[in-house]
Design a protein around this motif. Sequence first.
Motif, PDB file in Angstrom:
ATOM      1  N   GLU A  30       0.821  -1.210   0.000  1.00 26.29           N
ATOM      2  CA  GLU A  30       0.000   0.000   0.000  1.00 26.29           C
ATOM      3  C   GLU A  30       0.859   1.266   0.000  1.00 26.29           C
ATOM      4  O   GLU A  30       0.649   2.168   0.790  1.00 26.29           O
ATOM      5  N   ASP A  31       1.833   1.335  -0.874  1.00 27.15           N
ATOM      6  CA  ASP A  31       2.694   2.502  -0.968  1.00 27.15           C
ATOM      7  C   ASP A  31       2.057   3.523  -1.908  1.00 27.15           C
ATOM      8  O   ASP A  31       1.781   3.221  -3.065  1.00 27.15           O
ATOM      9  N   ARG A  32       1.837   4.768  -1.428  1.00 25.25           N
ATOM     10  CA  ARG A  32       1.175   5.807  -2.217  1.00 25.25           C
ATOM     11  C   ARG A  32       1.994   6.188  -3.442  1.00 25.25           C
ATOM     12  O   ARG A  32       1.463   6.417  -4.515  1.00 25.25           O
ATOM     13  N   GLU A  33       3.300   6.233  -3.296  1.00 26.54           N
ATOM     14  CA  GLU A  33       4.155   6.639  -4.408  1.00 26.54           C
ATOM     15  C   GLU A  33       4.166   5.612  -5.528  1.00 26.54           C
ATOM     16  O   GLU A  33       4.198   5.959  -6.698  1.00 26.54           O
ATOM     17  N   LYS A  34       4.136   4.347  -5.172  1.00 25.61           N
ATOM     18  CA  LYS A  34       4.170   3.314  -6.206  1.00 25.61           C
ATOM     19  C   LYS A  34       2.827   3.146  -6.899  1.00 25.61           C
ATOM     20  O   LYS A  34       2.774   2.738  -8.042  1.00 25.61           O
ATOM     21  N   SER A  35       1.737   3.446  -6.222  1.00 24.42           N
ATOM     22  CA  SER A  35       0.428   3.265  -6.837  1.00 24.42           C
ATOM     23  C   SER A  35      -0.017   4.482  -7.647  1.00 24.42           C
ATOM     24  O   SER A  35      -0.980   4.400  -8.391  1.00 24.42           O
ATOM     25  N   SER A  36       0.665   5.601  -7.513  1.00 28.18           N
ATOM     26  CA  SER A  36       0.279   6.790  -8.276  1.00 28.18           C
ATOM     27  C   SER A  36       1.063   6.829  -9.588  1.00 28.18           C
ATOM     28  O   SER A  36       2.183   6.336  -9.667  1.00 28.18           O
ATOM     29  N   PRO A  37       0.479   7.443 -10.629  1.00 28.96           N
ATOM     30  CA  PRO A  37       1.193   7.533 -11.905  1.00 28.96           C
ATOM     31  C   PRO A  37       2.365   8.508 -11.806  1.00 28.96           C
ATOM     32  O   PRO A  37       2.350   9.444 -11.014  1.00 28.96           O
ATOM     33  N   PHE A  38       3.377   8.288 -12.615  1.00 34.29           N
ATOM     34  CA  PHE A  38       4.578   9.114 -12.582  1.00 34.29           C
ATOM     35  C   PHE A  38       4.467  10.246 -13.592  1.00 34.29           C
ATOM     36  O   PHE A  38       4.289  10.007 -14.778  1.00 34.29           O
ATOM     37  N   GLU A  39       4.544  11.475 -13.104  1.00 31.02           N
ATOM     38  CA  GLU A  39       4.548  12.653 -13.981  1.00 31.02           C
ATOM     39  C   GLU A  39       5.642  13.605 -13.528  1.00 31.02           C
ATOM     40  O   GLU A  39       5.392  14.640 -12.933  1.00 31.02           O
ATOM     41  N   CYS A  40       6.879  13.235 -13.747  1.00 29.92           N
ATOM     42  CA  CYS A  40       8.044  14.068 -13.469  1.00 29.92           C
ATOM     43  C   CYS A  40       8.093  14.559 -12.026  1.00 29.92           C
ATOM     44  O   CYS A  40       8.520  15.681 -11.758  1.00 29.92           O
ATOM     45  N   GLY A  41       7.611  13.784 -11.090  1.00 26.65           N
ATOM     46  CA  GLY A  41       7.685  14.146  -9.693  1.00 26.65           C
ATOM     47  C   GLY A  41       6.555  15.025  -9.197  1.00 26.65           C
ATOM     48  O   GLY A  41       6.481  15.340  -8.020  1.00 26.65           O
ATOM     49  N   PHE A  42       5.664  15.476 -10.072  1.00 24.91           N
ATOM     50  CA  PHE A  42       4.546  16.318  -9.674  1.00 24.91           C
ATOM     51  C   PHE A  42       3.301  15.473  -9.483  1.00 24.91           C
ATOM     52  O   PHE A  42       3.166  14.398 -10.047  1.00 24.91           O
ATOM     53  N   ASP A  43       2.355  15.987  -8.719  1.00 27.72           N
ATOM     54  CA  ASP A  43       1.072  15.305  -8.599  1.00 27.72           C
ATOM     55  C   ASP A  43       0.324  15.431  -9.913  1.00 27.72           C
ATOM     56  O   ASP A  43       0.357  16.485 -10.563  1.00 27.72           O
ATOM     57  N   PRO A  44      -0.347  14.381 -10.344  1.00 23.46           N
ATOM     58  CA  PRO A  44      -1.051  14.447 -11.633  1.00 23.46           C
ATOM     59  C   PRO A  44      -2.203  15.440 -11.596  1.00 23.46           C
ATOM     60  O   PRO A  44      -2.839  15.646 -10.562  1.00 23.46           O
ATOM     61  N   LYS A  45      -2.450  16.080 -12.749  1.00 25.46           N
ATOM     62  CA  LYS A  45      -3.524  17.070 -12.843  1.00 25.46           C
ATOM     63  C   LYS A  45      -4.899  16.399 -12.812  1.00 25.46           C
ATOM     64  O   LYS A  45      -5.834  16.908 -12.224  1.00 25.46           O
ATOM     65  N   ASN A  46      -5.019  15.291 -13.493  1.00 28.14           N
ATOM     66  CA  ASN A  46      -6.299  14.567 -13.504  1.00 28.14           C
ATOM     67  C   ASN A  46      -6.005  13.071 -13.437  1.00 28.14           C
ATOM     68  O   ASN A  46      -4.855  12.659 -13.419  1.00 28.14           O
ATOM     69  N   SER A  47      -7.018  12.295 -13.420  1.00 23.62           N
ATOM     70  CA  SER A  47      -6.873  10.858 -13.239  1.00 23.62           C
ATOM     71  C   SER A  47      -6.152  10.225 -14.420  1.00 23.62           C
ATOM     72  O   SER A  47      -6.420  10.535 -15.573  1.00 23.62           O
ATOM     73  N   ALA A  48      -5.239   9.321 -14.115  1.00 20.36           N
ATOM     74  CA  ALA A  48      -4.524   8.607 -15.167  1.00 20.36           C
ATOM     75  C   ALA A  48      -5.317   7.403 -15.652  1.00 20.36           C
ATOM     76  O   ALA A  48      -4.955   6.763 -16.614  1.00 20.36           O
ATOM     77  N   ARG A  49      -6.368   7.089 -14.967  1.00 29.02           N
ATOM     78  CA  ARG A  49      -7.217   5.957 -15.337  1.00 29.02           C
ATOM     79  C   ARG A  49      -8.269   6.432 -16.321  1.00 29.02           C
ATOM     80  O   ARG A  49      -9.284   7.000 -15.957  1.00 29.02           O
ATOM     81  N   LEU A  50      -8.011   6.208 -17.599  1.00 32.35           N
ATOM     82  CA  LEU A  50      -8.937   6.622 -18.641  1.00 32.35           C
ATOM     83  C   LEU A  50     -10.038   5.586 -18.795  1.00 32.35           C
ATOM     84  O   LEU A  50      -9.821   4.398 -18.531  1.00 32.35           O
TER      85      LEU A  50
END
Length: 116
Positions: A30-50
């Motif tokens: 349950e690691d937050r960093e590994k489960s989130s999409p990678f966008e150059c170290g920034f938080d994603p603007k919108n959901s990566a799940r299309l």
Amino acid sequence: MMTTATAMMATILSLAMMILATAISKKNNEDREKSSPFECGFDPKNSARLPFSSRFFLIAVIFMIFDVEIALLLPMPITMTTSNTKAWMLVSSAFLLILIVGLYHEWNQGSLEWSN
């Protein structure tokens, strides 16, 4: 007898090592960093799940089924020379009939139509 005992000991030892490795590993699922999409170290603007097109998935599955069946059809002419002709004709005809009935069913259901 000795071979069976050796195989059982190898199996038990392998299972014990796998259980021990799983128990002492520090993996955190349950690691937050590994489960989130990678966008150059920034938080994603919108959901990566299309949203996913289930229509495309259905056509891909149908393609895979028919692709595997074509792979089974390719050696049929080669096996004709080494087998009984009547048995070969019966098996080949039954297999082709199943393929044709399946294709007709998919066509009749509208699964092969890309746009609806």
